[in-house]
Each structure stands twice: as C-alpha cells, then as structure tokens.
Scaffold this motif. Structure first.
Motif: not given
Length: 277
Positions: A224-236, A7-13
């Motif tokens: 969501l996972h891809d977005e999170a990975s992209m953001l984390e990669g951008a920081r690293e 339910p934490k998935n925003d689509f499901v929420f």
C-alpha cells in the motif's frame, strides 16, 4: 507486548468484517450505516466474497473489498482506502457502474437490476464539508424527488473525526472511531455503546498476536505504501507521462484494465487508446 494491527489496512479490515464467522459484525456495522441514511435495518446478509486463506497480499489478484447481498437482492460493496488514489469520485462511479451492469446476463430485462450500494471508508478527506458520513442518491435538483433508488453511495472520512466527542450512545460514530484506532483508551466505552464492537476488537487483538497474520499484514502495508508512493511520484514528475509509462508496463504484463486504472490513475478511455497503439 504486541502492537495492534491497523484495522484500516484493507487486509485486516476484510479479516474482521468480511469473514463468515464475523458476519454478525458486518451486519451490525451496516445497520448503523443504513440507520443514518433513514433506511430500515437488515435481518440477514450474504457474503459474496468471504475472506479465505487465498486472500493473501502475495496474490495480486486478491480483492480486499467486501461484497455482500441482502435477501432482497440489494448489492453492497465496502472498500477501505488507506491512501488517496485521487479521482476518487470518478473511480467510485466507475466501480459502482460495473457492479450495477454486471447483474444482467445477455437477454435479461432491465427490471432484474437491483439496487447497488457503495460504502467507501477513507483515511483522508475528499468532500468540501464537515460531515464524516455523507450519503448520495440520484435526486431532482429543485423538488428533491428521487429519479430512481438504485444508486446509493456512502463516503465515510475518518480524517474528519478529530473534533468528534466520544459518544454516550450507540451509532455509526462508535464504529468509525474503532476503525480510526488512534486512541484505544476509549474502547470500553465504544464497546458498551455497540456490543458487536467487542467481537471486532477481540478479532483484531487475536490477529495482532498471530505471527502469520502479522507477516501478511506487513506485506500488504508495504504494498500500500509503495502504491501510494508510486501514485504521488506520478503526479509530481509530469504526472500524465509517468502514468502512461506505468500503464504501458502493466499492459505489457497482461494486467486487466481495472487494475491499471487503479495503479496508474489514467481513465479507462486513455488506457484503451494505449492498447490500440
């Protein structure tokens, strides 16, 4: 046997809390939220962007937050965030200010502005306290008198629920434990404490058995996972340089500034400077 969707998935929420047929679920959740902030309960809520079949993970323009209005005109925005997009405090203020200022049409008086409430439900921690529900207003530092009651921001951090015992009475904690959904063995107790949670649980179970809903859920989860990975990669990888590259590509594709801010982590001012060059 099927696994329950998260339910934490925003689509499901949004399917559970942001559809017309489940408006009573949203109202019950909001009333528990406002009760903890010392505010009177709502009797009715108007959904401004109810879930429809057009809210598909396939459509990048879909908005998965929930926007509602009370009968008195107070505006409420609820957003579920599964992953940390960073700069959350500035991002929250930016979207709150957009909602607040967008109420006025040209030539209208400031008196037309109504209170805006932002509720961010986070699957991570950003505040240096032990509270799972923090509420912010504009108040004077020494006397505590309110400057104006038009701003209210709720931060709910699901990551801080680990040490919370199962409640034996109604309250917001029951709702947040349901959303965290790490242990479904306590659902009967939560449902007894908060009867409207029973409808929310039934809605989640129904969605979890629906093949098309599960397919869309998996699609959104991957995004969501891809977005999170992209953001984390951008920081690293030299975060700013990478963020600029992301922003330039999105600008070239004609994406709007709000979406670029969300995906790149850059500020509005930084993106405007990129547009000018």
């Amino acid at each position: 046997m099927y696994d329950l969707l998260d339910p934490k998935n925003d689509f499901v929420f949004k399917r559970i809390f942001g559809s017309e047929e489940n408006k009573d679920i949203l109202l019950a959740f909001l009333n528990r939220t406002f009760l903890e902030a010392g505010e009177p309960p709502l009797t009715e809520i108007i959904l401004m962007n109810p879930y429809t079949d057009k809210d598909s993970p396939r459509d990048k323009q879909s908005i998965f937050d929930i926007q509602a209005r009370t009968v008195e005109g107070k505006l409420i925005n609820i957003e579920m965030q599964l992953f940390n997009k960073y700069d959350n405090e500035k991002r929250t203020l930016y979207y709150w200010s957009k909602q607040y200022s967008s109420q006025l049409e040209k030539g209208q008086a400031y008196s037309k502005l109504r209170k805006c409430v932002t509720i961010n439900i986070l699957n991570f921690s950003i505040l240096p306290n032990e509270r799972y529900h923090s509420v912010f207003h504009l108040r004077e530092d020494h006397s505590g008198i309110p400057f104006i009651d038009d701003m209210e921001i709720h931060i709910m951090e699901l990551s801080k629920l680990g040490l919370q015992p199962i409640p034996n009475e109604g309250g917001l904690l029951n709702w947040l434990l349901f959303l965290k959904s790490e242990d479904t063995s306590n659902w009967e107790v939560l449902k007894m404490n908060e009867p409207h949670l029973g409808k929310a649980m039934t809605a989640l179970e129904y969605l979890s058995q629906d093949a098309e809903a599960r397919r869309l859920y998996e699609m959104r989860q991957k995004a969501l996972h891809d977005e999170a990975s992209m953001l984390e990669g951008a920081r690293e990888e030299g975060s700013f340089k990478k963020a600029v590259e992301i922003a330039r590509k999105m600008l070239a594709k004609g994406k709007d500034i709000e979406e670029i801010v969300e995906f790149s982590g850059l500020t509005v001012e930084e993106i405007e400077r990129l547009k000018a060059h």
